[in-house]
Structures are given as C-alpha cells and as structure tokens.
Enzyme design. Structure first.
Site: not given
Length: 182
Positions: A26-28
């Site tokens: 969810c936060d690449i």
C-alpha cells in the site's frame, strides 16, 4: 538500476504470491526501498500494509499510501487488490529509468496539473522513438543504444504495462518480474 528494479519486483511478487497471508504493501515508493552495501534492495515500511487470507483477493479500504504513487482505484469506489501495488511499482520503475520523480514537471510551458509523467515517458519512447530523452542524465553518457536498448526498452514497457488505468489490465507482480528477467 535494472538489478534493483528486478529485486524489488521479486520482493513484491513474494508478498503477493508466495506468503502464507496475502500482503498488500500500500505504499510502494522510492523512500521505502532500502539498499544494502551490495545494492540488494529491501522493501521496507509496512506501516500501511494489509494482511489478508489467501481466499480474500480483494479488499475495500480507506485511503492509504503516498500521493503521486497511488493507483487510480484508491480514488474510486473500486476494490483494492495487489494490482494497486503494481501501479505504484510502475511509477517507481519509470523513475529509475528517468532519474526524475513522477511529480517533477518536465516542461515549464505546461501547467503542472496538465503534465503526467507516464504520458510524457510513453510519448518520448513509443511515439517519438527517442529513448535518450527519457534517460537519467547521470547515466546517459554511458548509455550504448546497441548494448542497453533492450534492457531500457523492457523496463519502460514493463512500467507502462503496470500503469494501466484499469487494475484488471495490469500484470501480476510475478509477471512483472518475469518480464524484467526476459
């Protein structure tokens, strides 16, 4: 950069396809990719990650992630799947080739709200057929079109495949890793 990109793709594929529980990062983004002394990448910061049982391949979720790296489905009433991480990886991959952040405006004549990094890259590589314009100036001097074109072209094509607007048109991270490997 190619080896780093491949290592990150394999790491995310592991999270999506090989873990006992399905992990959405969810936060690449670049800040969440750490490099060891040997430049071996480590995906970090799982503070926004979601764990799901394998049988639940989609999820509804509240807004998560970093603006500039979010897949379009985060802003729509659509299910969030592993394809959201694929989209974010596509942006990071494009940044690795270009040496620019996806939110850095390339042309001062264009308003920042009208400029979109993936469209700019697509036009340069596939419409104008000018890979040199997208390459990071730091590595451009050592770029040999005969020796490196295939690798750069594969990285850009993979990024574009990841950046499809519709999640169902994006590949899985396993396919992304395989495409980068050839």
């Amino acid at each position: 950069r190619y080896r780093i990109a491949l290592g990150v793709a394999r790491a995310i594929a592991y999270l999506h396809e090989e873990c006992l529980e399905w992990v959405l990062h969810c936060d690449i983004k670049p800040e969440n990719i750490l490099l060891g002394d040997d430049f071996c990448p480590k995906v970090s910061d799982f503070g926004l990650a979601k764990l799901k049982k394998k049988e639940y391949i989609v999820t509804k979720s509240r807004f998560r992630g970093t603006p500039g790296y979010l897949a379009p489905e985060w802003l729509r009433p659509e299910p969030i799947t592993s394809k959201s991480d694929v989209y974010s990886f596509g942006l990071v991959l494009l940044e690795m080739v270009a040496g620019k952040r996806n939110f850095d405006q390339q042309n001062s004549e264009v308003d920042s709200h009208e400029w979109y990094f993936p469209s700019w890259a697509f036009d340069k590589v596939f419409k104008e057929m000018n890979v040199d314009d997208i390459l990071d100036p730091i590595i451009k001097h050592s770029y040999d079109s005969t020796a490196h074109f295939d690798m750069v072209n594969r990285m850009v094509k993979t990024a574009m495949w990841c950046l499809q607007d519709r999640a169902e048109n994006r590949p899985t991270m396993g396919k992304v890793a395989k495409m980068l490997e050839r």
